[in-house]
Write a protein that holds these residues in place. Structure first.
Motif, PDB file in Angstrom:
ATOM      1  N   GLN C 171      26.685  16.145 -16.883  1.00 50.70           N
ATOM      2  CA  GLN C 171      27.579  15.963 -18.017  1.00 50.70           C
ATOM      3  C   GLN C 171      28.922  15.332 -17.631  1.00 50.70           C
ATOM      4  N   MET C 172      29.363  15.566 -16.416  1.00 44.91           N
ATOM      5  CA  MET C 172      30.636  15.031 -15.933  1.00 44.91           C
ATOM      6  C   MET C 172      31.810  15.270 -16.887  1.00 44.91           C
ATOM      7  N   PRO C 173      32.123  16.515 -17.173  1.00 40.31           N
ATOM      8  CA  PRO C 173      33.253  16.771 -18.059  1.00 40.31           C
ATOM      9  C   PRO C 173      34.574  16.331 -17.406  1.00 40.31           C
ATOM     10  N   GLY C 174      35.438  15.742 -18.215  1.00 41.14           N
ATOM     11  CA  GLY C 174      36.679  15.160 -17.710  1.00 41.14           C
ATOM     12  C   GLY C 174      37.535  16.108 -16.909  1.00 41.14           C
ATOM     13  N   ALA C 175      37.554  17.371 -17.309  1.00 38.09           N
ATOM     14  CA  ALA C 175      38.438  18.326 -16.661  1.00 38.09           C
ATOM     15  C   ALA C 175      38.081  18.525 -15.176  1.00 38.09           C
ATOM     16  N   TYR C 176      36.830  18.321 -14.835  1.00 39.61           N
ATOM     17  CA  TYR C 176      36.406  18.582 -13.450  1.00 39.61           C
ATOM     18  C   TYR C 176      35.869  17.352 -12.756  1.00 39.61           C
ATOM     19  N   VAL C 177      36.083  16.203 -13.358  1.00 42.63           N
ATOM     20  CA  VAL C 177      35.435  15.006 -12.861  1.00 42.63           C
ATOM     21  C   VAL C 177      35.859  14.693 -11.425  1.00 42.63           C
ATOM     22  N   ALA C 178      37.123  14.974 -11.099  1.00 43.16           N
ATOM     23  CA  ALA C 178      37.584  14.648  -9.756  1.00 43.16           C
ATOM     24  C   ALA C 178      36.819  15.443  -8.705  1.00 43.16           C
ATOM     25  N   SER C 179      36.596  16.723  -8.992  1.00 43.71           N
ATOM     26  CA  SER C 179      35.863  17.547  -8.038  1.00 43.71           C
ATOM     27  C   SER C 179      34.384  17.190  -8.041  1.00 43.71           C
ATOM     28  N   LEU C 180      33.855  16.892  -9.210  1.00 41.88           N
ATOM     29  CA  LEU C 180      32.421  16.611  -9.308  1.00 41.88           C
ATOM     30  C   LEU C 180      32.060  15.278  -8.660  1.00 41.88           C
ATOM     31  N   ASN C 181      32.977  14.325  -8.719  1.00 43.98           N
ATOM     32  CA  ASN C 181      32.700  13.011  -8.152  1.00 43.98           C
ATOM     33  C   ASN C 181      32.365  13.079  -6.659  1.00 43.98           C
ATOM     34  N   ALA C 182      32.885  14.094  -5.986  1.00 47.80           N
ATOM     35  CA  ALA C 182      32.654  14.194  -4.550  1.00 47.80           C
ATOM     36  C   ALA C 182      31.312  14.852  -4.219  1.00 47.80           C
ATOM     37  N   ILE C 183      30.643  15.411  -5.232  1.00 42.37           N
ATOM     38  CA  ILE C 183      29.400  16.134  -4.973  1.00 42.37           C
ATOM     39  C   ILE C 183      28.200  15.200  -5.134  1.00 42.37           C
ATOM     40  N   ASP C 184      27.358  15.147  -4.114  1.00 39.68           N
ATOM     41  CA  ASP C 184      26.131  14.359  -4.213  1.00 39.68           C
ATOM     42  C   ASP C 184      25.007  15.164  -4.849  1.00 39.68           C
ATOM     43  N   GLU C 185      24.776  16.346  -4.310  1.00 46.36           N
ATOM     44  CA  GLU C 185      23.737  17.180  -4.911  1.00 46.36           C
ATOM     45  C   GLU C 185      23.945  18.649  -4.573  1.00 46.36           C
ATOM     46  N   VAL C 186      23.377  19.496  -5.420  1.00 45.00           N
ATOM     47  CA  VAL C 186      23.418  20.938  -5.191  1.00 45.00           C
ATOM     48  C   VAL C 186      21.993  21.453  -5.352  1.00 45.00           C
ATOM     49  N   SER C 187      21.553  22.262  -4.389  1.00 43.15           N
ATOM     50  CA  SER C 187      20.173  22.758  -4.488  1.00 43.15           C
ATOM     51  C   SER C 187      20.070  24.108  -3.779  1.00 43.15           C
ATOM     52  N   MET C 188      18.921  24.779  -3.922  1.00 43.10           N
ATOM     53  CA  MET C 188      18.683  26.001  -3.179  1.00 43.10           C
ATOM     54  C   MET C 188      18.486  25.596  -1.717  1.00 43.10           C
ATOM     55  N   SER C 189      18.973  26.436  -0.827  1.00 43.14           N
ATOM     56  CA  SER C 189      18.915  26.070   0.580  1.00 43.14           C
ATOM     57  C   SER C 189      17.580  26.493   1.202  1.00 43.14           C
ATOM     58  N   ASP C 190      17.132  25.697   2.171  1.00 41.30           N
ATOM     59  CA  ASP C 190      15.903  26.041   2.896  1.00 41.30           C
ATOM     60  C   ASP C 190      16.192  27.067   3.970  1.00 41.30           C
ATOM     61  N   GLU C 191      17.450  27.113   4.403  1.00 40.26           N
ATOM     62  CA  GLU C 191      17.764  28.004   5.505  1.00 40.26           C
ATOM     63  C   GLU C 191      17.771  29.450   5.040  1.00 40.26           C
ATOM     64  N   SER C 192      17.305  30.313   5.898  1.00 40.94           N
ATOM     65  CA  SER C 192      17.100  31.700   5.477  1.00 40.94           C
ATOM     66  C   SER C 192      18.407  32.434   5.279  1.00 40.94           C
ATOM     67  N   ASP C 193      19.449  32.018   6.025  1.00 48.33           N
ATOM     68  CA  ASP C 193      20.716  32.736   5.922  1.00 48.33           C
ATOM     69  C   ASP C 193      21.505  32.378   4.686  1.00 48.33           C
ATOM     70  N   TRP C 194      21.147  31.300   4.051  1.00 50.84           N
ATOM     71  CA  TRP C 194      21.984  30.795   2.965  1.00 50.84           C
ATOM     72  C   TRP C 194      21.196  30.652   1.663  1.00 50.84           C
ATOM     73  N   ASP C 195      21.870  30.944   0.549  1.00 53.62           N
ATOM     74  CA  ASP C 195      21.221  30.822  -0.758  1.00 53.62           C
ATOM     75  C   ASP C 195      21.163  29.368  -1.227  1.00 53.62           C
ATOM     76  N   CYS C 196      22.316  28.695  -1.136  1.00 55.90           N
ATOM     77  CA  CYS C 196      22.396  27.369  -1.762  1.00 55.90           C
ATOM     78  C   CYS C 196      23.067  26.385  -0.816  1.00 55.90           C
ATOM     79  N   GLU C 197      22.880  25.103  -1.124  1.00 58.23           N
ATOM     80  CA  GLU C 197      23.621  24.094  -0.373  1.00 58.23           C
ATOM     81  C   GLU C 197      24.149  23.006  -1.294  1.00 58.23           C
TER      82      GLU C 197
END
Lengths: 329, 320, 697
Positions: C171-197
């Motif tokens: 959606q890229m809402p304007g209020a957070y666009v600056a922070s979102l622009n730096a993110i390539d992707e977010v997903s569940m992590s494969d590593e056992s110690d971590w939930d997400c990446e």
């Protein structure tokens, strides 16, 4: 006993409708000639050009102006007022929320003004030239000359700040502790209404008086008044029954015209009393360049005025036997 | 239109003949006017304000540069924190300084500002009143004279349209488009306030044009323009003066409302701005000496215009 | 990195960074003062000297605090809507911040990032590079699912966080666009110690503040919402979030109630261990049953309501004129705080002679700080110098050599050059500064009669030589001839008058006085001083919207005044956003119908600072941004801040001194001596305010 021909009525309705269309077009042009746009408040400095474009797209700002205009006119014909970018809600919803509040405040002051005003006007007109007339008339003109927000401040200062009798803001108790019944709500609204009502009526009644006074004065010279007097009816009866009834006709028209000025009062008074009605809405919309809201607010007011003016014509014919519309057309 | 005459004396004579009755009318009008105490009072207030507007320096105790405690510039000190704390200062008569109506929060004398602001109110009232008369009266005349023709119809529809626009919000839009200068505010007020003049003058003209002298002028072959401006206009002029006075009062109050909403030129000295400033700085309920005078001044000026207007109405339209 | 990592920033409070922040900066023009505040990044807060309730009541334990009560709060503006991503209004934030939570949280005392919805996280640079040849960064984090549910009682899972981020990325809402622009992707992590990446397309030293500061939306409410801006949370049994409150009454024009007692499910974010360790913060809240918000349409009504006891507190601060009255009223107190931004006058560096350093510096010499701070602000403000408010000491140049905050001589380089009589400018001194070709570059010396010891961090101005030659001659410009200031001479720039160079005098945009009444007065004074020197300047009143367009999207201005609030305490984002050339329009691209080279974008650096070689701090800003070490980052930031000070593209006029009024007879637990105690960090207050007489004594 219809004195209005159907054809005349139809013509008036069409003309009124066209008037509204022109008003809307005029507003469309005027609002967009204001520098700035609501889009400025949506653009974040970190946004890329594409993202800005997308927002402009969403709000239809990339279309050529004429197309925006056509779209706007079509939407209004179908009752679609669009969405507000600042309130991010449907404009019609906003109107429905705001309009009743303004109507309650100004409806009640309107009623008070149009009871007190004509009564005083009747009295002054009947006794025109007397010392009482002179002193009451000039003091009412003094009231009429007061800036509304200033007198409102003085009343708040007295009744709220000093005496603590009346609340100075809102229409309801914000978070009511009392039981929510028709009676308690009524009482609560009246309590909150008191100060704004007083402030607006303090000035507002004079308008009606100013119309009634000369009108009353005119009818004193009419034959039927003379006749009524000759019949030996009491002065009071003649004044109330014969003269005043006829003198009220211009007041009725004045009342309708007065409606148009309600919104002027609303703009200022609603601001003083934190009364969230149409007056505040329209000013904020213009200042924040919220075109959809500003247009709709202007439209609602304009529609109200145009319809009321149409309505006056009808009232007029029923009140005054001498006026006949639609003859010879 | 007026035919040239070679003889100076006869010109003078003719002029006298022509103007004599008018002077006479004026004189009797004036004496009738003075019978209305209200009108005289109005005129008196008006004259006082005109004098304030023209010679503020004579009436005001200080210049607008004057600052409480420091006096007139150039100053030889700055206000101390304790001194600033006493501002806005209630009325003082010599100790620690002379300010009969007290000072505002910047240390300026309220009375001084009040007097210097008269010019602005006068200017706005008269200019806006005059402008709306200049637009409304001719249009009303034309509309009335050509009653029930397409000209009348066009003008009346235009009036209808303008009537559909709420005055103050529309004014706000105009001011937003053109900027917040006093001139723009005057234009904005005039644009929205000529309607009444037009309607009233039209009604008056409609009845006047049925009069016999207009009929005879028509028969004598006078042009429309001549009839309108020579025969009808002089008769509606008194009425338009009445409305000019009312428009002026309306304009002054409208400017105050705009100032309240923060849409007036704040660099100018005006009563509306004084009231706006007291609100800005938050002393509405703390400094009565600052709150009451500008409102009273506004009220009295608007009332003066109304007084004069309504007295004139009586003069031009004697009922008893 | 673990729970208590400090070297990161959070951009959350910059969320209003665009227009909303600007407008707020204007609205809050009066404040109250406590000059003794010093806050260091090491986390010690030395108290101010005045009134209140300041900081730490040691009894930070929640056990003996009696719960209950309804806290009444007043605002001068309606919240318009409570959609957390569609609104950038701070007034909406008063409500939405009680409802929504984000991955990490900042504490207002030490400005450290702490775990919130995310329990812990780590970052690593990757081999791959993004579009801009910068290495990608992988962030790994765990999500707190124990003891935390959505406020409607729905279970909370890590998958929902991934969904939320992906929804926002789409959606890229304007209020957070600056922070979102730096993110390539977010997903569940494969590593056992971590939930997400989360993969970032470039290194962001302040990711915990930026990317972890984005609110987490409930999938079960937002799924299927195709256009975020039209979504109405209240109409859809919401808003639903992870926060401590639920909205139980919503009349946006008048009254809103956020209830803490009626929240469904579990909430434990106020009881996290880190809260007990931060001085002054009381863990275990919220202790009140509900917060009731009333909207007033005018500042007078709002103040009035507070003094009459209708409300227990109000948004941001009390206006200056009522400070005395509050101090003399029993049962109410003023909580001290400091500014989260600054007020400024900025110059368009693209225009002659504003392109020349000595000329800009002279504009500072003519600004009567004493009149501004002591008289117009009545002492409830601090004189401005650097582009970081005094509360953010870690990034202020004084910190580099332990100089006195705000008063060290090196912070007063551009003080008012007073002449013979108080409040009059030293015309001759200033003129000779110009004609002799002087300028303050960071070297010590005497400039226009005032000593300057040399820069604190050792930086020097970008410009080394004056660009133009200044002389004074007979008065020609009409603006000066008609001026009440009545100058005897007029300035010539390379032999020409400014009016003939620019087809008119320099124009200063002023806001209508209801937005900033004091600034209107000040501008009048300043313009008069400049005219006395012989510089043709005039002021133009522009409504806020008009000024925004002229300044930020058209860059068609000479000088304007505005203010910033809610700046990041980590400086880097602010410096980059407001002073880096990336955020300035170089007018190389023509867009729209007019021939001028301009873009439709609205960039935060309208001055054009950084576009020119002789006025830029790009290198220092970039160093600070990409630096992962806290101390190195702060040092670079301090240098950048001082370089901007010397280059003078913007004149910082003041910092507000906040006085936040509260009903202390009935309530306790307020946290003072922090930035924006009644605005930016209102959330912290609401989590710990409690009925007086319980707990803290």
């Amino acid at each position: 006993m219809t004195r209005i021909s159907g054809r005349y009525l139809a013509k008036r309705i069409v003309v009124s409708y066209l008037t509204l269309l022109v008003i809307m077009s005029l507003l469309f042009v005027l609002l967009r000639s204001m520098p700035g746009s609501f889009i400025t408040s949506m653009i974040n400095p970190q946004m890329t050009r594409e993202q800005i474009e997308r927002i402009r797209e969403t709000w239809g700002l990339n279309e050529p102006l004429w197309r925006q205009y056509v779209q706007f006119m079509i939407n209004y014909q179908t009752g679609d007022f669009g969405r507000s970018p600042t309130y991010s809600t449907a404009v019609s919803e906003l109107m429905l929320r705001r309009l009743p509040r303004t109507l309650i405040l100004f409806g009640s002051t309107f009623i008070v003004g149009y009871i007190v005003g004509p009564l005083v006007g009747m009295y002054l007109g009947w006794w025109r030239g007397s010392n009482k007339d002179k002193s009451i008339f000039s003091s009412s003109l003094l009231m009429y000359s007061m800036p509304s927000f200033w007198i409102a401040w003085l009343f708040i200062w007295l009744f709220n700040y000093h005496l603590g009798w009346l609340p100075s803001s809102y229409m309801f108790t914000q978070f009511p502790e009392f039981e929510w019944t028709a009676f308690t709500v009524m009482r609560d609204v009246l309590y909150h209404l008191a100060l704004p009502l007083l402030s607006v009526s303090f000035i507002g009644w004079v308008g009606a008086m100013l119309i009634m006074r000369p009108s009353m004065n005119n009818v004193t010279e009419e034959g039927y008044v003379f006749l009524a007097r000759a019949k030996g009816l009491s002065e009071r009866t003649v004044m109330l029954k014969h003269a005043a009834r006829n003198a009220l006709i211009p007041v009725a028209t004045g009342a309708i015209v007065g409606l148009a000025f309600i919104i002027d009062g609303a703009v200022v008074i609603e601001n003083v009393f934190s009364w969230p009605g149409m007056g505040q809405l329209i000013v904020n919309a213009v200042l924040s360049r919220d075109f959809p809201v500003a247009q709709a607010a202007f439209f609602v007011i304009a529609a109200l005025i145009v319809v009321m003016r149409l309505f006056t014509d009808v009232v007029y014919t029923y009140l005054d036997p001498r006026i006949k519309f639609g003859e010879g057309e | 239109m007026a035919t040239e005459r070679s003889d100076d004396r006869s010109t003078l004579e003719a002029a006298r003949k022509r103007w004599e009755p008018r002077f006479e009318r004026l004189r009797s009008g004036w004496s009738r006017f003075t019978e209305h105490r209200m009108g005289v009072v109005g005129l008196f207030i008006f004259v006082v304000y005109v004098l304030w507007a023209l010679f503020p320096g004579v009436f005001a105790p200080h210049s607008t540069q004057w600052v409480a405690y420091l006096g007139e510039p150039p100053f030889d000190a700055r206000l101390s924190a304790e001194q600033i704390e006493t501002l806005p200062h209630p009325p003082a008569f010599g100790d620690p300084f002379f300010a009969p109506l007290g000072t505002n929060s910047d240390g300026q004398g309220v009375l001084t500002l009040l007097i210097y602001s008269a010019y602005n109110a006068m200017y706005i009232g008269l200019a806006a009143g005059l402008l709306s008369t200049l637009v409304g009266v001719p249009l009303g005349l034309i509309s009335g004279f050509y009653g029930d023709t397409w000209i009348d119809e066009t003008i009346q529809r235009f009036v209808d349209i303008m009537y559909g626009l709420p005055f103050l919000p529309f004014l706000i839009v105009l001011v937003a488009i053109r900027g917040m200068s006093t001139t723009n505010i005057i234009i904005g007020i005039a644009v929205t306030s000529w309607l009444n003049n037009c309607i009233v003058i039209r009604g008056e003209t409609l009845s006047l044009k049925e009069r016999s002298y207009v009929e005879s002028a028509k028969v004598a072959g006078a042009s429309d323009t001549r009839i309108i401006f020579r025969h009808i206009m002089p008769n509606v002029l008194p009425l338009s003066f009445v409305y000019l006075a009312q428009d002026a009062a309306g304009a002054i109050l409208a400017q105050a409302s705009l100032a309240y909403l923060g849409l007036a030129d704040f660099t100018s000295l005006s009563w509306g701005i004084m009231l706006r400033n007291i609100q800005n700085s938050g002393y509405v309920f703390q400094a009565w000496w600052w709150l009451i005078p500008p409102g009273l001044a506004l009220m009295l000026l608007a009332a003066a215009f109304y007084f004069i207007g309504f007295s004139m109405e009586d003069v031009t339209n004697p009922q008893q | 990195m673990s729970d208590n990592q400090t070297d990161s920033g959070r951009r959350r409070f910059m969320k209003g960074t665009g227009v909303a922040a600007v407008s707020l900066g204007l609205a809050g023009c009066s404040g109250g003062g406590d000059e003794g505040t010093e806050t260091t990044s090491e986390g010690t807060t030395s108290e101010g000297t005045e009134t209140t309730e300041s900081t730490p009541t040691e009894a930070g334990s929640a056990e003996d605090i009696e719960e209950g009560g309804i806290f009444n709060f007043g605002m001068g503006q309606p919240p318009n809507n409570i959609n957390p991503i569609a609104s950038s209004s701070a007034y909406s934030g008063v409500i939405t911040d009680r409802i929504y939570e984000s991955g990490a949280a900042i504490d207002p005392v030490n400005f450290e990032m702490h775990p919130n919805v995310f329990t812990d996280w780590t970052s690593e640079e990757m081999d791959e590079t993004g579009d801009d040849d910068q290495p990608n960064v992988r962030l790994l984090f765990n999500v707190r699912t124990d003891g935390l549910t959505w406020n409607d009682g729905t279970e909370f899972t890590a998958e929902q966080v991934v969904w939320s981020y992906n929804y926002l990325l789409e959606q890229m809402p304007g209020a957070y666009v600056a922070s979102l622009n730096a993110i390539d992707e977010v997903s569940m992590s494969d590593e056992s110690d971590w939930d997400c990446e989360m993969i970032l397309n470039s290194p962001v030293g302040t990711f915990a503040f930026d990317q972890f500061g984005i609110p987490i939306l409930p999938k079960h409410k937002w799924e299927g919402v195709s256009d975020f801006s039209t979504y109405q949370p209240y109409e859809n049994d919401g808003p639903v979030g992870l926060g401590p409150g639920v909205v139980t009454q919503y009349q946006p024009d008048t009254s809103i109630e956020v209830s803490f007692a009626e929240r469904e499910g579990e909430y434990n974010l106020a009881s996290l261990p880190w809260r007990e360790e931060v001085n002054g913060i009381i863990a275990g809240g919220p202790f009140i049953d509900a917060m009731r918000i009333s909207v007033y349409s005018s500042e007078s009504a709002l103040t009035q309501a507070f003094l009459e006891g209708e409300i227990d507190s109000l948004y941001d601060n009390i206006r200056t004129s009522s400070i005395d009255e509050v101090e003399n009223t029993d049962g109410v107190e003023l909580v001290d705080g400091f500014d989260t931004g600054y007020s400024h006058v900025s110059f368009n560096l693209r225009r002659t002679p504003l392109d020349d350093l000595p000329f800009r510096q002279v504009l500072g010499f003519a600004f009567d700080d004493v009149y501004w701070v002591q008289q117009l602000q009545r002492g409830y403000a601090q004189k401005g110098d650097f582009v970081m408010p005094p509360g953010y000491t870690a990034v202020r140049p004084e910190t580099s050599n332990n100089a006195e905050l705000l008063t060290a001589p090196a912070t007063n380089a551009f003080d008012f050059r007073q002449g013979d009589s108080p409040g009059a400018v030293d015309v001759d001194g200033v003129r000779s500064f110009l004609t002799e070709g002087q300028m303050i570059t960071g070297e010590g010396g005497t400039y226009a009669g005032f000593d300057y010891p040399g820069s604190l961090t050792g930086v020097t101005a970008s410009q080394t030589e004056p660009k133009h030659e200044y002389t004074f001659g007979p008065v020609e410009s009409s603006v000066l001839r008609q001026s009440d200031a009545d100058p005897d001479q007029e300035i010539r720039v390379d032999g020409e008058t400014i009016t003939s160079i620019n087809d008119g005098p320099l124009t200063m945009f002023v806001d209508p006085p209801q937005d900033s009444p004091q600034m209107a007065k000040m501008t009048e004074n300043w313009v008069s001083m400049l005219q006395q020197i012989g510089i043709p300047v005039e002021q133009q009143v522009l409504s806020f919207n008009t000024a925004l367009t002229r300044v930020y999207s058209e860059e068609n201005f000479d000088m304007f005044e505005m203010g910033w609030v809610n700046l990041s305490p980590f400086a880097t984002n602010t410096l980059y956003g407001l002073f880096h050339s990336d955020n300035a329009d170089d007018h190389s691209v023509a867009e729209g119908d007019d021939e001028e080279n301009n873009t439709s974008t609205s960039l935060n650096n309208p001055m054009g600072y950084g576009l020119f070689e002789d006025a830029t701090a790009d290198d220092l800003i970039s160093t600070a941004r990409t630096s992962l070490d806290t101390e190195a980052r702060n040092a670079a930031a301090r240098e950048a801040v001082e370089k901007i000070y010397l280059d003078f593209p913007t004149m910082v006029t003041m910092y507000n001194v906040v006085k936040w009024p509260v009903n202390s007879a009935e309530w306790d637990g307020f946290l003072g001596d922090i930035p924006g105690p009644g605005s930016t960090y209102l959330g912290v207050q609401m989590l710990q305010v409690h009925q007086a007489g319980s707990g803290s004594e």
